[in-house]
Scaffold this motif. Structure first.
Motif, PDB file in Angstrom:
ATOM      1  N   GLU A 158      23.598  32.326  48.217  1.00  0.00           N
ATOM      2  CA  GLU A 158      24.361  33.495  47.767  1.00  0.00           C
ATOM      3  C   GLU A 158      23.510  34.504  47.004  1.00  0.00           C
ATOM      4  N   THR A 159      22.784  34.048  46.002  1.00  0.00           N
ATOM      5  CA  THR A 159      22.011  34.968  45.165  1.00  0.00           C
ATOM      6  C   THR A 159      20.938  35.683  45.981  1.00  0.00           C
ATOM      7  N   PHE A 160      20.217  34.925  46.787  1.00  0.00           N
ATOM      8  CA  PHE A 160      19.164  35.464  47.641  1.00  0.00           C
ATOM      9  C   PHE A 160      19.729  36.540  48.563  1.00  0.00           C
ATOM     10  N   MET A 161      20.880  36.251  49.160  1.00  0.00           N
ATOM     11  CA  MET A 161      21.498  37.192  50.089  1.00  0.00           C
ATOM     12  C   MET A 161      22.078  38.395  49.353  1.00  0.00           C
ATOM     13  N   SER A 162      22.785  38.145  48.284  1.00  0.00           N
ATOM     14  CA  SER A 162      23.463  39.219  47.564  1.00  0.00           C
ATOM     15  C   SER A 162      22.493  40.276  47.059  1.00  0.00           C
ATOM     16  N   CYS A 163      21.379  39.852  46.464  1.00  0.00           N
ATOM     17  CA  CYS A 163      20.468  40.832  45.868  1.00  0.00           C
ATOM     18  C   CYS A 163      19.744  41.646  46.928  1.00  0.00           C
ATOM     19  N   ASN A 164      19.830  41.232  48.191  1.00  0.00           N
ATOM     20  CA  ASN A 164      19.175  41.964  49.275  1.00  0.00           C
ATOM     21  C   ASN A 164      20.110  42.849  50.093  1.00  0.00           C
ATOM     22  N   ILE A 165      21.414  42.578  50.068  1.00  0.00           N
ATOM     23  CA  ILE A 165      22.280  43.339  50.975  1.00  0.00           C
ATOM     24  C   ILE A 165      23.284  44.267  50.300  1.00  0.00           C
ATOM     25  N   TRP A 166      23.542  44.100  49.004  1.00  0.00           N
ATOM     26  CA  TRP A 166      24.537  44.994  48.401  1.00  0.00           C
ATOM     27  C   TRP A 166      24.044  46.442  48.371  1.00  0.00           C
ATOM     28  N   GLN A 167      22.729  46.632  48.145  1.00  0.00           N
ATOM     29  CA  GLN A 167      22.197  48.000  48.034  1.00  0.00           C
ATOM     30  C   GLN A 167      22.309  48.789  49.340  1.00  0.00           C
ATOM     31  N   PRO A 168      21.840  48.266  50.484  1.00  0.00           N
ATOM     32  CA  PRO A 168      21.973  49.059  51.718  1.00  0.00           C
ATOM     33  C   PRO A 168      23.419  49.343  52.084  1.00  0.00           C
ATOM     34  N   MET A 169      24.317  48.402  51.827  1.00  0.00           N
ATOM     35  CA  MET A 169      25.729  48.642  52.119  1.00  0.00           C
ATOM     36  C   MET A 169      26.307  49.725  51.220  1.00  0.00           C
ATOM     37  N   THR A 170      25.942  49.675  49.945  1.00  0.00           N
ATOM     38  CA  THR A 170      26.456  50.651  48.988  1.00  0.00           C
ATOM     39  C   THR A 170      25.945  52.052  49.319  1.00  0.00           C
ATOM     40  N   SER A 171      24.648  52.179  49.581  1.00  0.00           N
ATOM     41  CA  SER A 171      24.089  53.502  49.889  1.00  0.00           C
ATOM     42  C   SER A 171      24.606  54.037  51.211  1.00  0.00           C
ATOM     43  N   THR A 197      29.772  48.053  42.138  1.00  0.00           N
ATOM     44  CA  THR A 197      30.304  49.337  42.583  1.00  0.00           C
ATOM     45  C   THR A 197      31.405  49.118  43.619  1.00  0.00           C
ATOM     46  N   PHE A 198      31.182  48.167  44.504  1.00  0.00           N
ATOM     47  CA  PHE A 198      32.218  47.776  45.463  1.00  0.00           C
ATOM     48  C   PHE A 198      32.627  46.312  45.308  1.00  0.00           C
ATOM     49  N   GLY A 199      32.280  45.719  44.184  1.00  0.00           N
ATOM     50  CA  GLY A 199      32.750  44.370  43.871  1.00  0.00           C
ATOM     51  C   GLY A 199      32.313  43.309  44.857  1.00  0.00           C
ATOM     52  N   PHE A 200      31.110  43.423  45.403  1.00  0.00           N
ATOM     53  CA  PHE A 200      30.669  42.457  46.405  1.00  0.00           C
ATOM     54  C   PHE A 200      30.539  41.047  45.821  1.00  0.00           C
ATOM     55  N   ALA A 201      30.977  40.065  46.594  1.00  0.00           N
ATOM     56  CA  ALA A 201      30.814  38.675  46.175  1.00  0.00           C
ATOM     57  C   ALA A 201      30.914  37.759  47.391  1.00  0.00           C
ATOM     58  N   LEU A 202      30.218  36.633  47.320  1.00  0.00           N
ATOM     59  CA  LEU A 202      30.311  35.591  48.343  1.00  0.00           C
ATOM     60  C   LEU A 202      31.055  34.422  47.728  1.00  0.00           C
ATOM     61  N   LYS A 203      32.226  34.098  48.259  1.00  0.00           N
ATOM     62  CA  LYS A 203      33.060  33.053  47.679  1.00  0.00           C
ATOM     63  C   LYS A 203      33.470  32.019  48.730  1.00  0.00           C
ATOM     64  N   ALA A 204      33.446  30.762  48.326  1.00  0.00           N
ATOM     65  CA  ALA A 204      33.845  29.668  49.205  1.00  0.00           C
ATOM     66  C   ALA A 204      35.360  29.639  49.361  1.00  0.00           C
ATOM     67  N   THR A 205      35.811  29.474  50.601  1.00  0.00           N
ATOM     68  CA  THR A 205      37.261  29.487  50.866  1.00  0.00           C
ATOM     69  C   THR A 205      37.731  28.307  51.709  1.00  0.00           C
ATOM     70  N   HIS A 206      36.795  27.577  52.301  1.00  0.00           N
ATOM     71  CA  HIS A 206      37.187  26.498  53.210  1.00  0.00           C
ATOM     72  C   HIS A 206      36.180  25.364  53.104  1.00  0.00           C
TER      73      HIS A 206
END
Length: 487
Positions: free
Chosen positions: A140-153, A397-406
């Motif tokens: 999660e951390t590895f992915m989050s810190c790399n993809i939130w910025q391009p999506m936000t911009s 800014t857009f509340g991105f998060a990776l959460k377990a659901t199943h």
């Protein structure tokens, strides 16, 4: 280089010991849970593909799987034991992963370039091997810190595109909306990589950028090539250091730049080094014939003051002052132009203006509106968008998060979720179970509380496999993404 399994938060390193006994499968979803931006209630899917190629494939192979196991284990144990204690420094799961030789992970995602409604899952990640359920949220951390910025911009850039497109449709007869906004933000970013991915997000909606490396990033990860398509474009421009070398003799500076240095093509000249209004009203008229006889366009760039007033004029200024009219009207008075078929004034093709400081979404819209009200086509002005727009954001800014659901525990499927009673805004409530993401009119929404089998029955699920067991499955091109976003 750092072991990718150390590119995470400390607490992730002990979760493999903490999950409920019998856990063989975990499914998590990446979701924009809220919007802190006005009129931005959909998020652009972008940046996952480059993360997969660069990190999940290239980086993991080079810095984990291709490194001798004893070296990997020794370094991992050294770091964790000295910082978290001996109990936390278990390495059996790390050794098993290395022995496997690939990431036993499957990622599904909506196609890049899709605009997804807030609260709708964009990415699904799960394990493909029973022993590696721990790996899902470890990433999660590895992915989050790399993809939130391009999506936000990419999302913010799309909003700029919406605004200028609205006014182009109203006031412009012949003009390229993709050239209306340029990215000036690189110097304001905290790293080269952040600037690259952010500007790449900008380039989904526009073609102008000052960030050269974003074009190379897109070529490497998004199947495009500047040899046969427009990925991004730069503009020859001066800066204050250039203008200052001429001292206060701005006439000499402009004359040389226009006639000798760049005798043809577009040249943007920063014009507020000393006295912006004097430059426009007294020096440009002297250079009128040089500019009109030149094969190309000279772009006058303001770089200080209130952007709206500089471009459109200040109604509170004395009526006989240049400040009252503003840049566009003053350039019209000097160089003239034509009235287009929609009834709006278009400056002579040899002259134009750009503003590259303190532009925001709100100011962009205000400038467009003011120009339209004054009878000018919006294409007379270009916007330079800086780091205040693209860097002044966070994952929230857009509340991105990776959460377990199943989960599958001891062979039984379980819907898992979080729903904090103290979360007064209801932003942190997660989905439950497996999710089905689908198009409903102009919206992308979802259903949850599904079993694995029930999810599989929805053949139109927009969540498609893009990565599995160390391999890229979907490989989008920049053109596909742009076409999807603006089609």
């Amino acid at each position: 280089m750092i072991d990718p399994l150390l590119l995470t938060d400390f607490y992730k390193t002990i979760h493999h010991m903490c999950y409920a006994p019998g856990l063989t499968k975990l499914v998590s979803y990446w979701t924009p849970r809220m919007s802190r931006k006005e009129d931005m209630n959909k998020v652009v899917m972008f940046g996952l593909q480059s993360f997969i190629k660069k990190y999940l494939i290239e980086y993991f192979n080079q810095n984990f799987f291709m490194v001798p196991k004893d070296e990997v284990v020794m370094e991992y144990r050294r770091v964790i034991s000295k910082t978290m204690g001996s109990i936390a420094a278990d390495t059996a799961h790390i050794e098993k992963l290395h022995d496997l030789g690939y990431l036993p992970i499957q990622i599904k995602a909506v196609p890049e370039g899709t605009r997804v409604n807030i609260k709708t899952p964009m990415i699904e990640i799960t394990n493909t091997h029973d022993e590696f359920a721990w790996l899902v949220n470890y990433l999660e951390t590895f992915m989050s810190c790399n993809i939130w910025q391009p999506m936000t911009s990419a999302t913010i850039a799309y909003r700029y595109r919406e605004i200028v497109e609205k006014y182009f449709d109203l006031t412009v007869e012949n003009g390229d909306v993709k050239k209306a906004c340029g990215d000036f933000s690189m110097r304001g970013f905290s790293s080269i990589e952040s600037a690259q991915v952010s500007s790449a997000g900008h380039l989904l909606s526009f073609t102008g950028t000052a960030t050269i490396s974003s074009i190379l990033y897109l070529e490497k990860y998004y199947n495009c090539n500047i040899e046969n398509e427009i990925v991004g474009l730069g503009t020859p421009s001066t800066e204050h250091s250039v203008m200052c070398t001429y001292g206060t003799d701005e006439l000499k500076a402009y004359k040389r730049l226009i006639n000798e240095v760049f005798p043809s093509g577009v040249l943007s000249i920063v014009s507020d080094t000393y006295d912006y209004w004097n430059l426009i009203t007294n020096i440009l008229p002297i250079l009128k014939e040089d500019i009109l006889n030149r094969d190309g366009k000279i772009v006058i760039r303001g770089d200080s003051g209130d952007p709206v007033k500089i471009i459109c004029g200040d109604s509170e200024a004395p009526k006989d002052s240049p400040e009252y009219k503003g840049t566009v009207e003053l350039l019209w008075d000097i160089f003239g132009g034509e009235i287009n078929a929609k009834g709006y004034k278009v400056l002579n093709s040899h002259i134009g203006t750009i503003y590259g400081d303190s532009i925001t979404v709100e100011r962009c819209e205000e400038i467009c509106k003011c120009l339209e009200q004054k009878g000018f086509a919006v294409s007379n002005c270009t916007f330079g968008i800086g780091s205040y727009t693209y860097q002044y954001n966070t994952r929230d800014t857009f509340g991105f998060a990776l959460k377990a659901t199943h989960a599958v525990i001891n062979g039984e499927e379980k819907f898992i979720f979080k729903d904090p009673k103290t979360d007064t805004g209801n932003f942190k409530k997660s989905q439950k179970g497996m999710c089905y993401v689908y198009k409903d009119g102009e919206d992308i929404i979802y259903r949850d509380e599904l079993t694995i089998k029930e999810q599989d029955e929805f053949k139109d699920n927009l969540l498609e496999v893009v990565f599995k067991d160390g391999n890229l499955i979907k490989d989008y091109s920049l053109k596909e993404i742009r076409d999807r976003l603006h089609g």
